[in-house]
Design a protein around this motif. Sequence first.
Motif: not given
Length: 241
Positions: A4, A27-28, A30, A34, A137, A139, A157, A221, A224-226
Amino acid sequence: MSPYDLDSAPRSLEEGGARARLLRPFDRPRSRALRIGLTGGIGSGKSTVSSALEGIGATLADADRIAREVVERGSGGLQRLVDRFGHGILLSSGELDRAALAAIIFADREAREEVEGILHPLIAERAAAILARAPEDGLAVYDVPLLVEAGLAGRFDAVIVVGAPVDLRIERLEARGIPRDDALRRMAAQSADADREALAHILVDNSGTREDVIGLVEAIDRSWLRPSRPPAGDRARKRLR
Ligand SMILES: CC(C)(COP(=O)(O)OP(=O)(O)OC[C@H]1O[C@@H](n2cnc3c(N)ncnc32)[C@H](O)[C@@H]1O)[C@@H](O)C(=O)NCCC(=O)NCCS
Ligand SMILES: Nc1ncnc2c1ncn2[C@@H]1O[C@H](COP(=O)(O)OP(=O)(O)OP(=O)(O)O)[C@@H](O)[C@H]1O
């Protein structure tokens, strides 16, 4: 798991008096949501942050809220507590006397561990069922005060730790009706800030206003998150097409 790429992302974010630091990249996955573990000491602002995440679409399991559900009147969880600690932990209505149980467990480590041994598996089971509903996709956020104490960090994660200076936390808790002594006893039953921070990917300093930290959650978000997600305006336009 795919790598990620957070290399080009900023390492810190600021919104008024609230700040966040990316301490370690993560890492995110696939093909699933998350998984985020959200923690912090009592009064740090976990619930405020988790509500803000829910507000931007995260699926949220709140351990404190679930802890209330598993001891509702007539539940198996409550019966097990009564079997162990007697009817003195019940109100005349048959509900759990939360103050009475708090007085027992925050004065006696063994009693606290027994209560946790009874309740934590029940809480974990319900939390897992809620988080399993998160879209691929999305959280999946588990707001859990005892993440570090219970050794749960490896299940996520990304671990987000919310913190604020102790005096500020006590002031905010007092404003919510929790006496200083009670807050200090609970803090003594929890990990030290440094132990939580050692496991954090993202550290949130909730020293600003509520609005600051809510704005900061949106920036976390986006950055970093999405980060690959189109901005909210674009998503709305796509839906309209
Ligand atoms: C003792 C109880 C009845 C007191 O209820 P009360 O309404 O006063 O507090 P509430 O549940 O809203 O918790 C407020 C905060 O206290 C702290 N706290 C609660 N339980 C614990 C614990 N076992 N150890 C350390 N801190 C705790 C957390 O910071 C939590 O966010 C309740 O906290 C409880 O059932 N605790 C045992 C279950 C547990 O471990 N819950 C934590 C979530 S997994
Ligand atoms: N930035 C802020 N400014 C002012 N008050 C705040 C801020 N963040 C949180 N609060 C208030 O402080 C109190 C504690 O915050 P919150 O409930 O979010 O923390 P928590 O970590 O979930 O606490 P607990 O461990 O008790 O569940 C609440 O009354 C909340 O409204």
